[in-house]
Scaffold this active site. Structure first.
Site, PDB file in Angstrom:
ATOM      1  N   ASP A 207      26.472  26.579 -25.055  1.00  0.00           N
ATOM      2  CA  ASP A 207      25.536  26.316 -26.162  1.00  0.00           C
ATOM      3  C   ASP A 207      24.387  25.428 -25.693  1.00  0.00           C
ATOM      4  OD1 ASP A 207      27.421  24.207 -25.867  1.00  0.00           O
ATOM      5  OD2 ASP A 207      26.942  23.425 -27.849  1.00  0.00           O
TER       6      ASP A 207
ATOM      7  N   GLU B  26      29.650  22.318 -27.140  1.00  0.00           N
ATOM      8  CA  GLU B  26      29.630  20.991 -26.492  1.00  0.00           C
ATOM      9  C   GLU B  26      28.640  20.065 -27.177  1.00  0.00           C
ATOM     10  OE1 GLU B  26      28.220  17.835 -23.713  1.00  0.00           O
ATOM     11  OE2 GLU B  26      27.038  19.450 -24.581  1.00  0.00           O
TER      12      GLU B  26
HETATM   13 ZN   LIG Z   1      24.917  19.556 -21.469  1.00  0.00          ZN
END
Ligand SMILES: [Zn+2]
Length: 404
Positions: free
Chosen positions: A87, A155
């Protein structure tokens, strides 16, 4: 030094992968309208890696969100995990000089959303793993340990993808490399994060007779004195690898009190700690409870709560791994003040390094980019790592004795 896996590194293939990766909008966000799934990206990577000879698994971790696990040699013990998040943060195209989802080259840089954080590393991982699989077809006994690529979801928000992988019963690797942008400098530790809310409750009353109530602000004064002393105590243990070399404790927000002519009945204090070594939540809470109670004589009641889950620190004691990484990269190992998935994933390997192309200072902003030279340098590092850790009789193996 062993012969590298690919020489020269296959930079054109890497840039082709990066161009495709940047083309997927895989932004994650706590704002639902800005949150995108990553399934299209994972499906594409899975097809590419399967065609290159890797064995792939796609694992759903949340609605529309997936991790990808791709192995070069599923039957061999696991040597390396190359891990990265799939992401990005959301982009505002109006702030960019080029289209965020079109990889654009200019003056030795490649620009695009996630090019630096961290699709550049993912493209290098794919290139390296495909080359290793290709080599293995020609020389079936070349490797005695396998390489795993792990692409995680979310993340930039909850880190739930990394947490989901860490919860699986997967074999432990010798070395885990997380390709966050570090400008090719190995990071071998980062601080944790723990926020706490202290609610101090006394008894209201008219200010003309302070003894008729119990003023929570006097309780706050005592609590702050205790915390100030604890902050000083934390400073006594230092780790010079950090720019701020000790556990910090910082009070951030105070709220409470209703009127100047009233005895303050309740006050809340928000404070945070950033520990340099593991400090489990239960242990931290017990320490805080004990010290705050010992220091309290105001008659107020004290209650501690946790506004957000703690982030554990990334901590390991691997001097030989650090020596190896410094030798490999020609950069001294550092520890940093920002958090990564390393704190969740480090249990998946005997040693862990955060090491990747690009500069973290260019991440999370318009015109994010990665130097082409960094991609080339990173491909060479990955090739050396594969050669040292996974090749039969890898020569540098002894250097890593403390983690193997
Ligand atoms: Zn990163």
């Amino acid at each position: 030094m062993n012969a590298p896996i690919f020489d020269p590194p296959n930079l054109p293939q890497c840039i082709k992968y990066l161009s495709a990766l940047v083309g997927f909008n895989s932004a994650s966000s706590d704002v639902p309208a800005a949150d995108h799934g990553n399934e299209a990206l994972i499906d594409w990577a899975m097809a590419e890696l399967t065609a290159a000879g890797l064995t792939c698994r796609k694992i759903q971790t949340a609605p529309g969100k997936f991790n990808l696990i791709a192995d070069t040699h599923p039957k061999l013990p696991l040597g390396l995990i190359f891990s990265g998040h799939s992401d990005t943060v959301p982009a505002d195209p109006a702030l960019w000089h080029s289209d965020p989802w079109t990889l654009t080259e200019s003056c030795g840089m490649l620009y695009g959303l996630g090019a630096c954080d961290m699709k550049g590393a993912l493209a290098c991982f794919m290139t390296a793993a495909a080359a290793a699989a290709e080599l293995s077809r020609r020389m079936p006994d070349f490797f005695e340990r396998g390489i795993r690529l792990l692409f995680t979801a979310d993340e930039e928000t909850s880190m739930q993808g990394a947490a989901a992988y860490a919860a699986l019963s997967e074999p432990q690797a010798h070395l885990l490399v997380i390709g966050e942008p570090t400008a090719l400098t190995p990071i071998v530790g980062h601080k944790g994060y723990a926020a706490r809310c202290l609610t101090i409750t006394g008894k209201a009353g008219h200010s003309s007779n302070p003894a008729g109530g119990c003023n929570a602000l006097w309780g706050l004064q005592q609590a702050l004195s205790v915390l100030k002393l604890m902050a000083w105590e934390f400073e006594q243990e230092q780790d010079e690898a950090y720019s701020v070399p000790y556990t910090t404790l910082n009070p951030g927000v105070v709220s409470g009190g209703e009127a100047v002519n009233q005895i303050c009945a309740q006050v809340k204090l928000l404070f945070e700690l950033r520990p340099i070594r593991p400090l489990p939540a239960a242990q931290l809470d017990e320490l805080l409870q004990t010290r705050l109670q010992e220091g309290s004589s105001s008659g107020c009641t004290l209650e501690l709560s946790t506004p957000y889950p703690d982030i554990p620190c990334f901590y390991q004691d691997r001097p030989q791994l650090e020596a190896y990484l410094a030798h490999l990269t020609k950069h001294a190992c550092l520890k940093v003040n920002y958090c990564t998935e390393a704190s969740l994933l480090q249990r998946c390997a005997q040693g862990t390094a955060v090491l990747g192309p690009g500069d973290i200072a260019r991440a999370h902003q318009a015109d994010e980019g990665v130097p082409i030279a960094d991609l080339e340098g990173y491909l060479a590092l990955l090739s050396a790592l594969i050669s040292d850790v996974c090749r039969a009789g890898g020569q540098q193996f002894q250097l890593m004795g403390d983690c193997m």
